[in-house]
Every structure is written in structure tokens, then in C-alpha cells.
Scaffold this motif. Structure first.
Motif, PDB file in Angstrom:
ATOM      1  N   GLY A  36       0.778  -1.228   0.000  1.00 27.97           N
ATOM      2  CA  GLY A  36       0.000   0.000   0.000  1.00 27.97           C
ATOM      3  C   GLY A  36       0.806   1.273   0.000  1.00 27.97           C
ATOM      4  O   GLY A  36       0.289   2.348   0.306  1.00 27.97           O
ATOM      5  N   SER A  39      -0.603   3.794  -4.480  1.00 30.76           N
ATOM      6  CA  SER A  39      -1.982   3.442  -4.803  1.00 30.76           C
ATOM      7  C   SER A  39      -2.034   2.758  -6.157  1.00 30.76           C
ATOM      8  O   SER A  39      -1.387   3.208  -7.101  1.00 30.76           O
ATOM      9  N   ASN A  40      -2.782   1.646  -6.235  1.00 36.06           N
ATOM     10  CA  ASN A  40      -2.793   0.937  -7.513  1.00 36.06           C
ATOM     11  C   ASN A  40      -3.723   1.591  -8.526  1.00 36.06           C
ATOM     12  O   ASN A  40      -3.922   1.088  -9.616  1.00 36.06           O
TER      13      ASN A  40
END
Lengths: 263, 276
Positions: A36, A39-40
Motif C-alpha cells: 500500500g 496506490s494501484n
């Protein structure tokens, strides 16, 4: 026995070393997304990209676009490279031809070929001609300049030797001038291949209805970041592939040259 | 000798394919080309390199030309080979039969080997047969010439892997393979180390004795000229200043007092003594 094993392992290590850095980056990237840190939505994890790749491959969309792009790239390369090679030969061999054309070529060369995109769209729309024109134009210059330089730098003492031994002009070209210019021509080939992909990607990103660049632009519209990253990685792989092919060709054609014989 | 065996046995050639017997005086008409030079001059712009030079090189002789740098010795050689055009005067090449001149070409060995780096050693030697016969014939004769210079084992090697002396031997084989009538040697050993140079001198002498081409050697190494030639021309300011016969029988011993005396005399002249 152990000695042979040692050389075998050292050779394996030598072969794997160049891939160490890419592997580390991929691993770090995957970890950063998984934990995390990133951010994907902006940067998908490598595994997501791989998944997008498999999906695109399964639907056939990837192959169609890859095929269309490759065909464009090669056709443009053949046209631009062919003209550049022919003009480079002509100007290297004939001072008259050089006086006539070289100044003009040098002037046009200073125009970044991508700056012609608006004009090209006006002329050809977004059809195939536009892409072919840009790729051919981009590839032309490095091939032309390096072919010319290669022919100029052929050792004049070898040319004299060939004449003393009664070679005709065509024999002189085939046996002395062309082989002597080949290392430089290969430099042009590699530059040309790089420019080929670069030009095509830009052209497809701006105006196209198929191809890898188009696929990436479509994905951006729908916020499919993984497909965008997939397209970028495919470019990297294609560039590497073109470079590897040239290297292989060099190793065969320039085997006489100690600079290319290693590895 | 070996080259004779590999020559195509055509009807016309069989007559002259009898190998010359070593020890006999040169069968001049059979082998070399005689060279006659009359009133030869060469100018490069304002600078005059040769002025009114007269010279006769008998067929099958070994003539050496020495002189200071810039005395015009290399220019003379290039003129005789047809690599430069004379400003005035004539150069005549006489063969016993004019029709055979093409079969007895003029060849030159340069200071650098000038091998094609992209061709293997055997193919480099075969360059000497450009325009003659089939590829297989050329390669067979090239292999024989390579054997003559003692490099059979290197036929498949790239020139880049050879030593300087080996490269110059390949260049010698390339010049010899076409059975030249006139062989010009333009300081061919200048770039070699002393020991390799002596080996090459012996090789050139041996091959010249076997083939009896007309040899013209340009060198600034007076010792080399004295060891190889049967006649030495000292060139000075575009003219022949000294024309000396070397009356020492072969095989010549290195350090022979007669050779040393001759060498001393030439050096004394070149160094400004002018007491020749």
C-alpha cells in the motif's frame, strides 16, 4: 571436473547479471504496491499488469494490435531505411551526387520529424500513410548519415590495393567498400530501429484507430492503468528484441572484427 | 616451385612450365619483365621530385633503391607500377612476348600488409588472382602460395589474429600467387622487428631465386639493400647519384666484410661525405 563446473557457474552468473537490476525493480515495485505504499489507481502491481496481459492476449486484442504496429513499423523502416541506404551509398560513392543532395538533406535533418505530425494529419488524415510517412522519415536520417560516414571512412589504402590487383568497380564495391562500411551501417541500423518504435508509438498515440499506441490511449479513456503500463512494457520488450536481433546480425556479419567477436 | 605444379596445364603454358634450375643464371626471357625508364620526371605542383631519370632494369634482376626520405624513391616505384602518371618521360616494360604481359603482372608489396580484415587469410591471398580462373582454382593456387611462405596452417584465420610478420607474409603470398614478372617492394619490412625482418629477407631472396621475377626494392635500410640486391641505386635530389653492383655470391653470409664495406660506402655518401 570441478574446474569445468566452476566455469559453467561463472558463465551462468555472467549471463544472468544483466537481468538482476530489472528483477530487483520488479520485486520492489510489487512489494510497494502490495504494502500500500503506492496506490494501484496510479501504478498497478506487476502481477496486475501480467493479468491484464493474459486477458488481452486471450481476447486476441493484444495480438491484433501488436501485429498492426509491427507491420507499420517494418514497412516504414523498409521504405525510409531503403531510401536512406541508397542515398547514403550514392553520396558516398559519387561526389556529384553528394554536392547535389547533401546540403538539402542536412537542412531537413534539423527539423524534428515529430513536429510534422499536425501537417501529416492534414495531408493524410489518420490513415496508414501518415504513420508510414513519419516512421520512414525518422528512420531515413540515421541510416543515411551512417551509411555515408561508413563509406567515407573506408581505408583508402585498401581501395588502392584493390585497384592494383585489378578489381573492377563492382568488385571493389562488393569486396572492399561495402564490408568496410558495414560496422558504421550497423550503427545506423540500431539508431534507426530505436527511432522506428519511438515514432510509431507517438504517431499511434496521437492519431490511430488500431495498434499498440491506440490500445494504450483507449485504456487511458477507461482508466485501465494496468493496460497502459502493459503497453509501455511491451514497447520496452520490442525495443530490446530489435536490439538483440541487430546484435546477432552484427556477430555474424562482423565476425572478422575483434571488437564484435567477444561474448 | 609449388606454384608451377598448380598452374593450369594448358597447351601453351606447358612449354614454359619447366621450372628454372637453381644455380643457373636467370632465364631472363622466361621470367622477369625488363624495365626501361627514359627522361622520367615527376612534379607535384611546384615541387619537383624526379628530374630526367634514366634507368634500365634487366629482366630477372634484383635492384634496390636507397636514399634519404623525400629523395623520390617511393615515387619512382609508384611510377613504374603505374600508380602515378609521369610529368615527363617514358617507362617501357619489355617482356619477351608482349602478348604474355597480362599473364606476368606487375605486383607491389606495400609497407603495410593491406589485407582485407573481413576476408580470411586464404581469400586474401586469392585477391592476387582477381579476374583469373574459377573460385576453386584461385583457392587452390592461393593455398600453394601460402605454403610457399610457410603459412598453410593459417589459411582459415582472420588477419586480425596474425602477428605483424605473418601478415606481411600473407601480403607476400598475395603478390606472388599470380607469378608476377615485376615485383616492387615498397619498404615492405620497415614495420617489422629486427629478427622477423631478417627471416623475411631470407624468404624474399629464396622466392626470388626460385621464380626470377624482376625485383625492385625501395628501402631506407642500407643493410637490407646490400643483403638482397645485386645492384643498388642511390637516389639523391631526383637523380641517380650512385649505381653500384653487389658482386657477392649467394647465399650471402650476414656480416660478410665485402657487404659491410659496401654498406659503409653508401652510408658515408648518404650522411654527407659524398666521397663515393
Amino acid at each position: 571436473m570441478t574446474e569445468r563446473l566452476d566455469t559453467l557457474t561463472s558463465r551462468t552468473v555472467a549471463r544472468l547479471t544483466p537481468w538482476l537490476l530489472p528483477a530487483l525493480i520488479l520485486g520492489g515495485w510489487q512489494a510497494a504496491v502490495s504494502f500500500g505504499l503506492v496506490s494501484n489507481r496510479f501504478m498497478p502491481a506487476p502481477l496486475d499488469v501480467a493479468r491484464a496481459g493474459i486477458e488481452a492476449a486471450r481476447s486476441g486484442e493484444l495480438w491484433t494490435n501488436l501485429g498492426v504496429s509491427t507491420l507499420r513499423a517494418l514497412a516504414g523502416f523498409a521504405i525510409g531505411g531503403g531510401i536512406g541506404f541508397a542515398l547514403g551509398l550514392a553520396n558516398g560513392l559519387s561526389p556529384r551526387s553528394e554536392r547535389l543532395t547533401d546540403t538539402s538533406v542536412q537542412m531537413v535533418r534539423n527539423i524534428p520529424h515529430l513536429s510534422l505530425i499536425p501537417l501529416v494529419i492534414l495531408w493524410f488524415g489518420i490513415g496508414e500513410e501518415a504513420k508510414l510517412f513519419l516512421v520512414a522519415l525518422g528512420v531515413f536520417f540515421p541510416i543515411y548519415a551512417n551509411t555515408l560516414h561508413g563509406i567515407r571512412s573506408v581505408d583508402p589504402t585498401l581501395v588502392e590495393m584493390g585497384r592494383v590487383y585489378g578489381m573492377t568497380n563492382s568488385e571493389l564495391f562488393r569486396r572492399v567498400v561495402l564490408p568496410g562500411a558495414l560496422p558504421s551501417i550497423f550503427v545506423g541500423l540500431r539508431y534507426g530501429l530505436g527511432i522506428m518504435w519511438l515514432t510509431l508509438i507517438v504517431a499511434e498515440t496521437i492519431s490511430a484507430s488500431s495498434g499498440l499506441g491506440y490500445m494504450a490511449m483507449q485504456a487511458r479513456e477507461f482508466m485501465l492503468v494496468d493496460v497502459v503500463v502493459l503497453a509501455i512494457l511491451i514497447y520496452a520488450a520490442l525495443g530490446k528484441l530489435a536490439d538483440a536481433l541487430t546484435r546477432g546480425l552484427e556477430r555474424v556479419c562482423l565476425a572478422w572484427n575483434p571488437a564484435y567477436r567477444t561474448v | 616451385m609449388l606454384l608451377d605444379l598448380t598452374r593450369p596445364e594448358t597447351a601453351t603454358r606447358r612449354v614454359e612450365a619447366v621450372p628454372p634450375t637453381a644455380g643457373l643464371p636467370p632465364a631472363a626471357a622466361d621470367r622477369g619483365i625488363a624495365v626501361t625508364v627514359q627522361g622520367l620526371a615527376k612534379r607535384f605542383g611546384e615541387a619537383s621530385v624526379l628530374e630526367g631519370l634514366d634507368l634500365y632494369l634487366p629482366a630477372g634482376g634484383f635492384t634496390a633503391v636507397v636514399g634519404r626520405s623525400g629523395c623520390g624513391k617511393s615515387t619512382l616505384l609508384r611510377l613504374i607500377l603505374g600508380l602515378e602518371t609521369p610529368s615527363a618521360g617514358r617507362i617501357r616494360l619489355d617482356d619477351a612476348e608482349a602478348a604474355r604481359r597480362r599473364a606476368r603482372p606487375r605486383r607491389i608489396m606495400f609497407q603495410e600488409p593491406r589485407l582485407l580484415p573481413w576476408a580470411r587469410v586464404l581469400d586474401n591471398v586469392a585477391v592476387g588472382l582477381t579476374g583469373q580462373g574459377t573460385r576453386a582454382e584461385r583457392r587452390a593456387r592461393a593455398a600453394a602460395a601460402l605454403e610457399e611462405v610457410g603459412l598453410s596452417g593459417k589459411a582459415g584465420a582472420w588477419p586480425a589474429t596474425l602477428s605483424g610478420g605473418q601478415r606481411q607474409r600473407v601480403a607476400l603470398a598475395r603478390a606472388l600467387v599470380s607469378r608476377p614478372g615485376l615485383m616492387a617492394l615498397d619498404e615492405p619490412l620497415g614495420a617489422l622487428d629486427a629478427l622477423t625482418r631478417i627471416g623475411m629477407q631470407d624468404l624474399i631472396e629464396r622466392i626470388w631465386q626460385a621464380q626470377r621475377f624482376t625485383a625492385l626494392l625501395v628501402t631506407h635500410d642500407v643493410g637490407e639493400a646490400v643483403a638482397l640486391a645485386d645492384r643498388i641505386l642511390v637516389l639523391d635530389a631526383g637523380r641517380v647519384a650512385l649505381d653500384l653492383k653487389v658482386d657477392v655470391p649467394r647465399p650471402r653470409r650476414r656480416g660478410d666484410p665485402r657487404l659491410a664495406a659496401l654498406e659503409g660506402r653508401i652510408l658515408e655518401y648518404l650522411l654527407g661525405g659524398k666521397a663515393a
